[in-house]
Structure formats: structure tokens, C-alpha cells
Design an enzyme around this catalytic site. Sequence first.
Site, PDB file in Angstrom:
ATOM      1  N   ASP A 453      -7.479   9.275   0.912  1.00 20.78           N
ATOM      2  CA  ASP A 453      -6.336  10.313   1.085  1.00 20.78           C
ATOM      3  C   ASP A 453      -6.132  10.111  -0.551  1.00 20.78           C
ATOM      4  OD1 ASP A 453      -4.801   7.941   0.690  1.00 20.78           O
ATOM      5  OD2 ASP A 453      -3.291   8.505   1.676  1.00 20.78           O
TER       6      ASP A 453
HETATM    7  C1  LAN Z   1      -1.119   0.811   0.690  1.00 24.27           C
HETATM    8  C2  LAN Z   1      -0.502   1.298  -0.926  1.00 24.27           C
HETATM    9  C3  LAN Z   1      -1.169   2.915  -0.870  1.00 24.27           C
HETATM   10  C4  LAN Z   1      -1.293   3.444   0.331  1.00 24.27           C
HETATM   11  C5  LAN Z   1      -1.523   4.880   0.564  1.00 24.27           C
HETATM   12  C6  LAN Z   1      -2.825   5.468  -0.404  1.00 24.27           C
HETATM   13  C7  LAN Z   1      -0.224   5.223   0.156  1.00 24.27           C
HETATM   14  C8  LAN Z   1      -1.824   5.045   2.408  1.00 24.27           C
HETATM   15  O1  LAN Z   1      -1.940   7.119   1.667  1.00 24.27           O
HETATM   16  C9  LAN Z   1      -3.383   5.021   2.161  1.00 24.27           C
HETATM   17  C10 LAN Z   1      -2.878   2.543   2.613  1.00 24.27           C
HETATM   18  C11 LAN Z   1      -2.624   2.384   1.300  1.00 24.27           C
HETATM   19  C12 LAN Z   1      -3.933   2.615   0.244  1.00 24.27           C
HETATM   20  C13 LAN Z   1      -2.291   1.065   1.722  1.00 24.27           C
HETATM   21  C14 LAN Z   1      -2.477   0.650   2.136  1.00 24.27           C
HETATM   22  C15 LAN Z   1      -1.633  -0.855   2.593  1.00 24.27           C
HETATM   23  C16 LAN Z   1      -1.111  -1.546   1.270  1.00 24.27           C
HETATM   24  C17 LAN Z   1      -2.027  -1.766   0.601  1.00 24.27           C
HETATM   25  C18 LAN Z   1      -0.188  -0.554   0.533  1.00 24.27           C
HETATM   26  C19 LAN Z   1       1.241   0.289   1.436  1.00 24.27           C
HETATM   27  C20 LAN Z   1       0.436  -0.942  -0.757  1.00 24.27           C
HETATM   28  C21 LAN Z   1       0.508  -2.431  -0.033  1.00 24.27           C
HETATM   29  C22 LAN Z   1      -0.145  -2.922   1.544  1.00 24.27           C
HETATM   30  C23 LAN Z   1      -0.607  -4.295   1.537  1.00 24.27           C
HETATM   31  C24 LAN Z   1      -1.270  -4.045   2.764  1.00 24.27           C
HETATM   32  C25 LAN Z   1       0.226  -5.403   1.122  1.00 24.27           C
HETATM   33  C26 LAN Z   1      -0.404  -6.907   1.357  1.00 24.27           C
HETATM   34  C27 LAN Z   1       0.059  -7.272   2.449  1.00 24.27           C
HETATM   35  C28 LAN Z   1      -0.719  -7.387   3.667  1.00 24.27           C
HETATM   36  C29 LAN Z   1       0.254  -7.094   5.137  1.00 24.27           C
HETATM   37  C30 LAN Z   1      -2.096  -7.904   3.423  1.00 24.27           C
END
Ligand code: LAN
Length: 727
Positions: A453
Site C-alpha cells: 500500500d
Molecule cells: C506498520 C506500519 C505501517 C503499516 C501500513 C503501511 C499502514 C499497513 O497498511 C501495512 C503494514 C505496515 C507497513 C506496518 C506493519 C507492522 C509494523 C511495522 C507497523 C504497524 C509499524 C510497527 C509494526 C511492527 C510489527 C512493530 C514491531 C513489533 C513486532 C511485533 C515485530
Amino acid sequence: MWNALDVPDSPAEPFTDYNRWRLLVNDGGRHTWHYLRTDEEVERWPQNEVDRFWLGLKTSMPDLPPAKDALDAARNGYKFYKHLQSHDGHWAGEYGGPMFILPGLVFGTYVTGMSFKLEERLEMARYIMNRAHPEDGGWGMHVEGHSTVFGTALNYAALRILGVDKDHPVCVRARAKLHQLGGATSIPAWGKFWLSILNCYDWAGNNPVPPELWLLPDWVPFHPHKWWIHVRTVYVPMSYLYGVKYKMEENDLILSLREELYTQNYYTIDWPAQRNNVHEVDMYAPHTALFDMINVVLSSYESCILPPLRRAGCDAAYRLIVMEDENTGYQTLAPISKMFNLIARAHVEGPESTAYKMHAIRRADFMWVGADGMMMTGTNGSQVWDTGFIAQALVETGLANEEENKESLIKALGWIDQAQIQHNPKHYKEAYRHRTKGAWGFSTTEQGYSVSDCTGEGLKAALYMQFNLDFTPKLISKQRLCDAVDMMLTLQNPDGGFASYELIRGPAWLEWLNPAEVFGNIMIEYNYPECTTSVITALAIFRKHFPDYRKDDIQRTIDGAIMFLHKAQTPEGGWVGSWGICFTYACQFALESLSLVGETYETSEYSRKACEFLLSHQREDGGWGESYKSCESSTWVEHENTQSVQTCWAVLALMYAKYPHPEPIEKAVKLVMSRQKPDGSWPQEAIEGVFNKTCAIAYPNFKFSFAIWMLGKAHYYLQDLKAKKLA
Ligand code: LAN
């Protein structure tokens, strides 16, 4: 051991001089905060509005003439928000929320003998203190959550390591809460793991994390390369650290923590009995019987491991760690793997190595100073995401064409241009990576992960700024736009949906092996309405400009995606959001997708049902408000307050669906306008985002981008409705 921190009882006032903090933005949107110790430095590097805003200091933005209408309110909003654009063209932002990340930064730094600046340590301690639950003094999974063993034990230990005395009132209260919960024995798996690294939990109290899985042939259905990328990337260094049973040396603080964290004598704890001991306040995804059985088998293997096999497993994991570090400039995919990788590299290569030094430096990319202290962010920023949305909002509302905004648009396009990833990763297939050429990521090109996305929103922003505005340079070539399309087309799953970073690689039953009791839906990729929409709307806009490029593929992709969205609609008419809270977020995306194929309120049952669903949740005051708990339960849970950002999403959804009656939209517009401050900004309300079902995460820039977008669009939409009525 670090020296003691003598900090006040209350964290309300900063522990450092906030006039001395500066956000340095360089290298394609990299963020690092610096504390200027001398007056000379302060003079040479003045504080700017971006610094002041994010530090919670008073900005110098003036009060504006009150908005006459919705478009004027959007204009005022951008007058303010434009000042938060960095010199390089992107919007920086705080990306906090989770409360299990900062402890990892502290622990990893401590066990590897790295250091923090004193001011960083002070403000990290203050942040943790500020986030203690006002009612019971513990910490939760995220800033708005209830106190859990996971949050409380980890943040307590972090405070102590940072140098806060155990008799400090915040520690006394937190310890009482932890003990009331029965102490740290019942901490969930990832907490057990961190405490074991600290030598405050016995490795025998962990379920096995065998590195040998990396030796399996790739075709095995449960091979870790088929897991969701975040779980896999955390598992790589975890399996290494587990394989070598890494633990820091004992010292007085560690010995003391062994007393403070538990309600019983540490040395009499039956560790193997703790493996599946997880407190009910922490529990979201209980182990399955299958997972428990596997753990019994793996645990017996632990008592008779074959040393050469273990060594080979650790070597394989270590090779992946090195590749991940090199692919991402030592930031890794996200902050948890960042700190585990750092420990593994320090363990193998020592403090004189380049890896150690690079890892030490790149911690700064995740260290953000906010009004309440210094936190560790969920990624190294949300640069593309925030810049992509505001750019589209400005173009769609016409504000982009206003003279005073043109320069900011040109800068934003320049930034989006350099943010496109133009190559595949250095270590590609051998690191199990998906294609990145042509993609946009969530933060910076250096971090370098393609997200479906983010590519969609990045491409849309680029197309809008290049083709809908006559004053912008055409920086991104047709070839590069086609690369983005090619990249997105590689990501559609057989049922038509799009997941986050990769195709769904593993079978659904892998979810039965979810080891992290605190998160749901993490073992494999899933299709998301949000990701699916960002991709197909980008393809549709691209197609308008280049109708012949992969015409059939694009059509087939859009058709498949719409089928997925139809299936994903809940019986009530909504869609469950996975990355924002919750139904309002996902409905906004899904209805945008449906509108692409002409499905609107008046033409489609799906669209009509979704509008009725949203309207059934509109409040008396005209707004919408749902709690992060909606994401935990996948059912609508009201928030106690109306939320501007969610109100914007709901109205955008109704407008995508061409909802024909103006009243609900007018009411919502009034609500969002009434929340605007005289300087054009909006106050921070509840947290906006979520991941893995349970963890809320902040998108503080949404209150600007979506308010500006919705208000500007609604202005014309309502005008059109009126004109139609008159005609
Ligand atoms: C994110 C941030 C952005 C998010 C969007 C782009 C909004 C989404 O549409 C796709 C997935 C994504 C890229 C995403 C995946 C998981 C993340 C990276 C996070 C929510 C930010 C933090 C999270 C990550 C998993 C945090 C670390 C924790 C663990 C459980 C490993």
C-alpha cells in the site's frame, strides 16, 4: 552499570532543557534528535517550528481569520501544517504508541556495553514514567492499554537500568502493581525472552526457539521463510540468541532485579513450569494444543541437542542477520529485530567491529523526543505514508494550485521522487526478500522494504503531483512509474487481495503455531482491504495516464480485488481495519475501491450496506468514535469521545460512495471544523493506528492530512449535491 539518575518524583516537567533539542533531517528523510549542550551550538543551530511542534513547545504560528467554510478550514489547516514540512520536502512525525519497544532499546544497549547520552537517558526515563498507568502505576501493551505483566515488567526493568532508584515513587508503585499481578514469572513469551537475555529469567523458562529450523529445505510448508515478514525477521536473531543461550553477566543491578521482579525467591522458581505461564491480563492468542505439543517435543530435544546441528542452525541464522543488517543500513525491518540483531552482532563480532559501531549509530533512527520524553518508534518514521497522504489531499482539494502552496508541493514531489526504491535488495532471494524495484516503502529508501500500500499511495502521490499540476517538474520517468506497477502486480494473492509486504507464503494453519500470546494474526501475511485498495486505486489512476501499459493485467487485478473486497465485507456492512482504528478506517478504503468500478450507494448493494453501517454509528454531534478495542474483537466498540480523524474517514467513505444526502456530511464537517484551533491546527485526540490486533500505534499527522482532505473535498461535494438538487 550506568550511574544513578537523580530524577524528580514527577515527570510532568522535562528532565532536560527542551530548548536545546533539535531534529536533524538528512539522507532521504532520516530523523535523529540532538541535544545541544553549549550556547554556541544553540546559536548556530536555532530551533525551528518542526522541533518546537513535536517537542510540545509553543509554536509561533499566528491565529488565523476564522474559516468561512469547509474549504477555508482546510486552507487554514494547511497554513499550519505547511510549517511542519521539513526542508527536504517530507513531513516528519512521532511514531510511538507501543510500550514494549523502548525497553528493548535499553536492554540491548545495556547488555552489549553501548551507551546513551545522559540527556537521552533522562528523557527515556521520563517517557516511561509519564506513560505509567494513572490508576495503578503499571504499563500496558501500548500507551492507551490496561496494565499487563508484559508492559509492567519490561518498563520497570528499563527504568531501573536507565538508573532510576528502586525507591523512586514511580518504581515503588509499579513494583506493587507487578507483584499484585504475581510478578514477572507469568510474562508472555517475548518478555520471557528479553528477561532471559538480561539474565533475570532462566532460559529453561522459555519455550524453545530452535535455530535448526533454518536448515530445513525451503519447500517445507512451515519453513520460517513462509512466515509473516515481521515474525520471521524477529525470529532470525531470536533463534540465534536462543541457540547460544545468550545472557549478560551478573552484576549488582541484575541480582537486585531478580529480587524486585518476582514475588518468590528467584532461585527456587521452577523454570520449566513457567514456559506456558502467561497471565490472563496479557493473553490475547492462547497457545493451541498443537503448539504446546510441539513445544514438549522441542523441549526434550533441547536436553540432547546435536552440537553440530545447533552450530549449523546458528550459522544459518547469523548469515541472515548479517544480510538483513546490510540490506537496511543496520536499521533492520523494525525496532525489535533491530535490537536483537544488534546483540547478536555484538556477541559475535565484538565492540571494535564495524557491525557493532554501525548498530550503535543506527539506534538513533528510532529514538524520538516527544512532549513527554524520549521513546523508541515503531519504525524509523512514517515518512512516505504521511507525505503521500497530504500530497494527494492538496491536489484533490485544489489547495495545491494556490500560489502560496506551490513551493511546498514542488518540494514534496522532490522528496517522493527520491523515496522510490529503484533496485532490488543487495541480498535478495538468499535473504528471502520480495522484489523492491519500483516500490515505495513506509519510511525511507535506505530501510528499503517494499510495502504494497505504500507503493500504491506513493505512486498516487507521484501521479497527482506530476500530472494534475502544471507547475511541477516531471521528475519520475514513465519507466519508473511502470516499475511501480510491475512491482504491485507481483503482489496479488490468488483470491484477489493484497497483503502487506509480500505474497501470502504459508498455509493458514501456521497461525496455530503463534508463539506470541499478545498478538493475533501474525504468523502469515493476510489480505487487507486497506492494502488492496491502495494498490488498485493507484493502478486505476496510472491507467488513465498510460492506458496501454499492461492493460489486461491491470483490469484482471482490479476485478480480482473487487471480488476479494465483496467477500471481506462483514454481514453488518463494514470492513475490519488492521492498520487503523478500525471500521471507519477500512470502510474508507473499501468504498474507494468499489467506486472505481462504479459501485456506489445508488448502484451497489455492497456500497449501500456500508453507508448504512457507517451512518448507524454516527453520533448526535455529527462525528464518529470507535475504540482501539474494535480491532481486538473485530466488532464495533464505541470510544467515549468523538474522534475527528475517524469522522474524516467516515465522511471520505460516504463521499467515495456518492452518498446522496447532505445532512450527515454537513453535520460531520461542522464537528471537525469546531475542533480546529485558531492557528489552523487540530488537537491530538485518541491514538489512530493499530497492528497485530492488539497494539495501538500513533499517526499524529493524520489529524492534519485527513482533516484537510475531507474538509476540502466535502466543500465541493456538498456544493455539487446542492446544484443537483436545484437542477
Ligand atoms: C506498520 C506500519 C505501517 C503499516 C501500513 C503501511 C499502514 C499497513 O497498511 C501495512 C503494514 C505496515 C507497513 C506496518 C506493519 C507492522 C509494523 C511495522 C507497523 C504497524 C509499524 C510497527 C509494526 C511492527 C510489527 C512493530 C514491531 C513489533 C513486532 C511485533 C515485530
